[in-house]
Write an enzyme that holds these catalytic residues in place. Sequence first.
Site, PDB file in Angstrom:
ATOM      1  CG  HIS A 162      -1.762   1.231   1.346  1.00 38.58           C
ATOM      2  ND1 HIS A 162      -3.076   1.267   0.938  1.00 38.58           N
ATOM      3  CD2 HIS A 162      -1.465   2.487   1.793  1.00 38.58           C
ATOM      4  CE1 HIS A 162      -3.552   2.489   1.136  1.00 38.58           C
ATOM      5  NE2 HIS A 162      -2.595   3.246   1.653  1.00 38.58           N
ATOM      6  CD  GLU A 163       1.568   3.615   3.748  1.00 41.16           C
ATOM      7  OE1 GLU A 163       1.707   4.673   3.101  1.00 41.16           O
ATOM      8  OE2 GLU A 163       0.576   3.401   4.475  1.00 41.16           O
ATOM      9  CG  HIS A 166       0.486   6.435  -0.682  1.00 38.30           C
ATOM     10  ND1 HIS A 166      -0.594   7.071  -1.240  1.00 38.30           N
ATOM     11  CD2 HIS A 166       0.009   5.781   0.421  1.00 38.30           C
ATOM     12  CE1 HIS A 166      -1.677   6.832  -0.507  1.00 38.30           C
ATOM     13  NE2 HIS A 166      -1.339   6.044   0.503  1.00 38.30           N
ATOM     14  CG  HIS A 169       0.365   9.097  -6.826  1.00 38.52           C
ATOM     15  ND1 HIS A 169      -0.773   9.333  -6.098  1.00 38.52           N
ATOM     16  CD2 HIS A 169       0.257   9.857  -7.934  1.00 38.52           C
ATOM     17  CE1 HIS A 169      -1.533  10.204  -6.752  1.00 38.52           C
ATOM     18  NE2 HIS A 169      -0.936  10.527  -7.871  1.00 38.52           N
TER      19      HIS A 169
END
Length: 354
Positions: A162-163, A166, A169
């Site tokens: 998940h992290e 980011h 991104h």
Amino acid sequence: MANARREAADLQRLLAADHPGAELAAWDWSFYAEKVRAEKYAFDESQLRPYFELHRVLNDGVFYAATRLYGITFRERPDLPRYHPDTTVYEVLDTDGAPLALLIVDPYSRPSKRGGAWANAYVSQSGLRGTHPVIGLHLNVPPPPAGEPTLLTFDEVTTAFHEFGHNLHSLLSAVRYPRFAGTNVPRDFVEFPSQVNEMWATWPEVLANYAKHHQTGAPLPAELVAKITAAAKFNQGYATTEYLAAALLDQAWHRLTPAEVPEADGVLAFEAAALRRAGMDFAPVPPRYRSTYFNHIFAGGYSAGYYSYIWAEVLDADTVAWFKELYRAFRGGDPELQPLLDRRGLGGATPAAN
Ligand SMILES: [Zn+2]
């Protein structure tokens, strides 16, 4: 609500067996849900940990998926300065080998570190300033005893994916103005890349590449994978209803004009009416946050944005389905097992001569 009511009926039966005549209340839910979970979905989480060694999860799972998807590669840079010896710095290289970003991986908890897991952009990508991203992947994994490997829970594995979503991104950002770099997007979108990236944690090809026993190298047994998948569906009527009730309550507050805002003693009556209007007034499943302690309602930049968590998940789930459709459209159907068995010489039933 229909799902929450069905789950409530299961819990009500257990409660009635313990306390004849008792009616299920909100404060009974966790206790009886845990009993159902233990009965139907339980498996010893510690069985999984030997298959989730930190460095393998990162290099052969998180980074591997990114290399397969985006062509980017990772090179450790022990020569660069670090703010703490627990951290590792990686240079991320673009498909053509050009430098793209620096990634600091900071996995362990320590007394001076705040809790939770998060991604950070210390330097944002910007065409205007000519900067490349310097980003951090921060987890809070308890450090192992000296000389022992770091074995993760499945939750920690998912959090790492998940992290890193980011981080992707930020590091794939290609904008001129730093104001728009990386995760500086409307809240509707900020959790989308990270939630989508979680899909690779259990994607068979990725999972098979990283989930190997840290001592024997054996792959994670298929029945444990099936248990992880089944457990993810447990108690979701409750979880989704309590979340949506809070999101709808948030919207109800933000639709008031200043003149309509009730006095302090009218807050709970307003809340009850708003939930009733939304069809979410089911006593055993109150909103996840009541108006009086709703942290994401006005403060912290949310301002009617609590819905964004599930909106990101709508985008996420739809994207996962799109990936699967892409494969089906390309292949004309679901993947067959036989070609892999054939490639590995496992297709026939005849044992080898020696
Ligand atoms: Zn996130």
